[in-house]
Design a protein around this motif. Structure first.
Motif, PDB file in Angstrom:
ATOM      1  N   GLY A 320      48.300  41.245  17.015  1.00 53.47           N
ATOM      2  CA  GLY A 320      48.578  41.798  18.399  1.00 53.47           C
ATOM      3  C   GLY A 320      47.931  41.008  18.600  1.00 53.47           C
ATOM      4  O   GLY A 320      47.068  41.863  19.707  1.00 53.47           O
ATOM      5  N   GLY A 321      48.212  40.152  19.428  1.00 51.75           N
ATOM      6  CA  GLY A 321      46.736  39.039  20.467  1.00 51.75           C
ATOM      7  C   GLY A 321      47.629  39.478  21.510  1.00 51.75           C
ATOM      8  O   GLY A 321      46.536  39.379  22.322  1.00 51.75           O
ATOM      9  N   LEU A 322      48.354  40.241  22.416  1.00 48.07           N
ATOM     10  CA  LEU A 322      48.057  40.843  23.490  1.00 48.07           C
ATOM     11  C   LEU A 322      47.196  42.034  23.641  1.00 48.07           C
ATOM     12  O   LEU A 322      46.685  42.395  24.466  1.00 48.07           O
ATOM     13  N   ARG A 323      47.803  42.659  22.224  1.00 48.21           N
ATOM     14  CA  ARG A 323      46.653  43.980  22.452  1.00 48.21           C
ATOM     15  C   ARG A 323      44.748  43.135  22.485  1.00 48.21           C
ATOM     16  O   ARG A 323      44.094  44.023  23.782  1.00 48.21           O
ATOM     17  N   ARG A 324      44.788  41.984  22.288  1.00 45.35           N
ATOM     18  CA  ARG A 324      43.159  41.663  21.985  1.00 45.35           C
ATOM     19  C   ARG A 324      42.797  41.640  23.039  1.00 45.35           C
ATOM     20  O   ARG A 324      41.636  41.316  23.884  1.00 45.35           O
ATOM     21  N   VAL A 325      44.384  40.765  24.327  1.00 46.55           N
ATOM     22  CA  VAL A 325      43.161  39.922  25.210  1.00 46.55           C
ATOM     23  C   VAL A 325      43.536  41.559  25.865  1.00 46.55           C
ATOM     24  O   VAL A 325      42.428  41.294  26.756  1.00 46.55           O
ATOM     25  N   LEU A 326      44.002  42.518  26.315  1.00 45.60           N
ATOM     26  CA  LEU A 326      44.158  43.804  27.059  1.00 45.60           C
ATOM     27  C   LEU A 326      42.724  44.079  26.817  1.00 45.60           C
ATOM     28  O   LEU A 326      41.719  44.605  27.600  1.00 45.60           O
ATOM     29  N   VAL A 327      42.140  44.398  25.424  1.00 47.41           N
ATOM     30  CA  VAL A 327      40.596  45.275  25.196  1.00 47.41           C
ATOM     31  C   VAL A 327      39.493  43.903  25.750  1.00 47.41           C
ATOM     32  O   VAL A 327      38.774  44.014  26.185  1.00 47.41           O
ATOM     33  N   LEU A 328      39.446  42.809  25.837  1.00 48.93           N
ATOM     34  CA  LEU A 328      38.616  41.738  26.209  1.00 48.93           C
ATOM     35  C   LEU A 328      39.232  41.560  27.831  1.00 48.93           C
ATOM     36  O   LEU A 328      38.066  41.607  28.262  1.00 48.93           O
ATOM     37  N   ARG A 329      39.575  42.161  28.279  1.00 49.93           N
ATOM     38  CA  ARG A 329      40.005  42.315  29.722  1.00 49.93           C
ATOM     39  C   ARG A 329      39.325  43.147  29.850  1.00 49.93           C
ATOM     40  O   ARG A 329      38.950  42.737  31.386  1.00 49.93           O
ATOM     41  N   ASP A 330      39.415  44.260  29.704  1.00 51.30           N
ATOM     42  CA  ASP A 330      39.791  45.096  30.511  1.00 51.30           C
ATOM     43  C   ASP A 330      38.003  46.169  30.067  1.00 51.30           C
ATOM     44  O   ASP A 330      37.737  46.745  30.896  1.00 51.30           O
ATOM     45  N   ASP A 331      38.074  45.928  28.736  1.00 53.20           N
ATOM     46  CA  ASP A 331      36.538  46.289  28.681  1.00 53.20           C
ATOM     47  C   ASP A 331      36.766  47.533  27.865  1.00 53.20           C
ATOM     48  O   ASP A 331      36.435  47.966  26.762  1.00 53.20           O
TER      49      ASP A 331
END
Length: 440
Positions: A320-331
């Motif tokens: 789930g790399g895309l989900r991790r990108v959202l979590v890292l970006r949006d905080d």
């Protein structure tokens, strides 16, 4: 109201005597109570109006809309909707005291919460009995007084409330100052007190040198208690490293001393959802974990280092790399003022309407806000790609703007003077600026 608020800035406090300054503070406190009462009347009128149109959606929708207007989380907005209904419909004496500024909003919240399980008639009786006493009580004392009368009037409802509270037992975590966090266990009084006593016995034994498997190492009883509790809950042996991924974000310069020489080696790191961590502390965490338990993942940013644009897709234990990108970006949840942890990776433009599953169209949401945005009249649109910005429109037509934080957190960007407007801005850039201007 806007004029009254603006007039407060013109008060010349330097020209007042100390007696007058204290009197001003007291009067402003009464004004806050009166303002809370006015908010309560407006909120309850909004609830009634919306119930006549969309009764099935009013509970979540009105709470979220009021929360945005009050700059607070949706759950706090829900509580204010309930408080408003009780004040306006069921507790006229408390409402009158709040309107007069004789009691604070905090005191009103305590009284309403302690009488939540009572019937309308019993709540009115509590309101009548406490009317004269409330102006002399602190918020906590007001809540205790209300609980005492409630237990007298309807002991069965209080027992049912306590039974319901047992079913709601849970463990939560929230940030604390100085790189710390609170891990809270909400459980039955007897079990929690017993667990605390057991922790203290173990900690005193360690500090007293009576435990062969653990040395005090200069720690006091409180520190040993915390260490033992965290170790037992994580299922670790003494000295074993915590294996859970925390997604610590820091620059290569701060971690390794390499990379852009213009950046500081002391630039703070960030734990998504919990805030910043000083670089020396982050390096100590990594060094203490040992090389066998540290995973490094490269994060690719925009040229100025502000925004996350891509990341390594290879990570053995997780998918789930895309989900991790959202979590890292949006905080945290992208709804303004919410601040809850991200639970859902959501499509801003719904997938059922053709919205793409992409970083640009994605945003992190808590479960509550993701459900609310699907209700009638709510709309979330992406207005900017980098930095990622969304605009939330509520059923009453108000708009609220959200912007993803810098990758290392708010405050990590140096102050930059405004850039002059370029004549050759692209059509897309002008369109983005127009979207934000109209949303505002």
């Amino acid at each position: 109201m806007a004029g009254v608020r603006a007039s407060l800035a013109t008060v010349d406090v330097e020209a007042l005597s100390d007696h007058e300054r204290v009197a001003l503070v007291a009067e402003l406190e009464r004004l806050k109570g009166a303002a809370a009462a006015c908010q309560a009347r407006a909120t309850d009128a909004l609830r009634v109006s919306r119930e006549a149109v969309t009764p099935q959606d009013v509970a979540r929708s009105v709470g979220s809309e009021v929360a945005l207007a009050r700059h607070e989380s949706p759950s706090t907005g829900d509580r204010f909707v309930g408080l408003s209904r009780a004040l306006v419909r069921e507790m006229p004496c408390l409402m009158a005291a709040l309107t007069d500024g004789a009691v604070s909003e905090r005191a009103a919240v305590e009284v309403v919460r302690e009488t939540a399980t009572l019937t309308r008639e019993h709540r009115a009786e509590v309101d009548r009995r406490l009317a004269d006493a409330l102006p002399r009580l602190s918020p906590r004392m007001a809540g205790r007084a209300a609980a005492r009368v409630a237990a007298e009037l309807d002991a069965a409802s209080v027992v049912r409330r306590m039974e319901a509270a047992v079913r709601s037992r849970r463990v939560t975590v929230r940030p604390a100052p100085d790189g710390m966090a609170y891990l809270t266990v909400l459980g039955p009084l007897r079990e929690v007190v017993g667990a605390h006593a057991a922790l203290l016995r173990r900690a005193r034994s360690v500090v007293g040198g009576q435990c062969e498997d653990e040395a005090p190492e200069g720690r006091a009883v409180g520190a040993v208690s915390a260490d033992v509790a965290l170790r037992l809950m994580a299922g670790l042996a003494p000295g074993q490293v915590q294996p859970v991924e925390v997604q610590l974000v820091m620059t290569d310069r701060a971690l390794l001393g390499t990379g852009d020489p213009d950046r500081s080696v002391d630039e703070p790191a960030r734990v998504p959802g919990h805030g910043s961590v000083p670089a020396p502390v982050a390096r100590a965490w990594i060094e203490g974990a040992g090389p066998a338990s540290v995973w490094l993942r490269r994060l690719y940013t925009s040229p100025d280092g502000r925004d996350l644009v891509a990341m390594d897709s290879r990570r053995r234990p997780f998918a789930g790399g895309l989900r991790r990108v959202l979590v890292l970006r949006d905080d945290v949840c992208t709804t303004p003022f919410c601040g809850s942890a991200i639970v859902h990776a959501d499509h801003a433009h719904p997938a059922r309407d053709g919205g793409p599953t992409s970083v640009w169209n994605g945003n992190g949401k808590c479960a509550r806000c993701n459900l609310v945005k699907e209700g009638p009249g709510w709309r979330v649109t992406v207005a900017r790609g980098s930095p990622h910005g969304t605009v939330t429109r509520t059923p009453t037509g108000h708009t609220y703007r959200s912007l993803a934080p810098p990758l290392l957190g708010w405050g990590s960007e140096p102050h930059q003077p405004p850039a002059p407007t370029r004549r050759d801005d692209s059509v897309l850039e002008r369109h983005v600026d127009w979207c934000f201007a109209t949303a505002a």
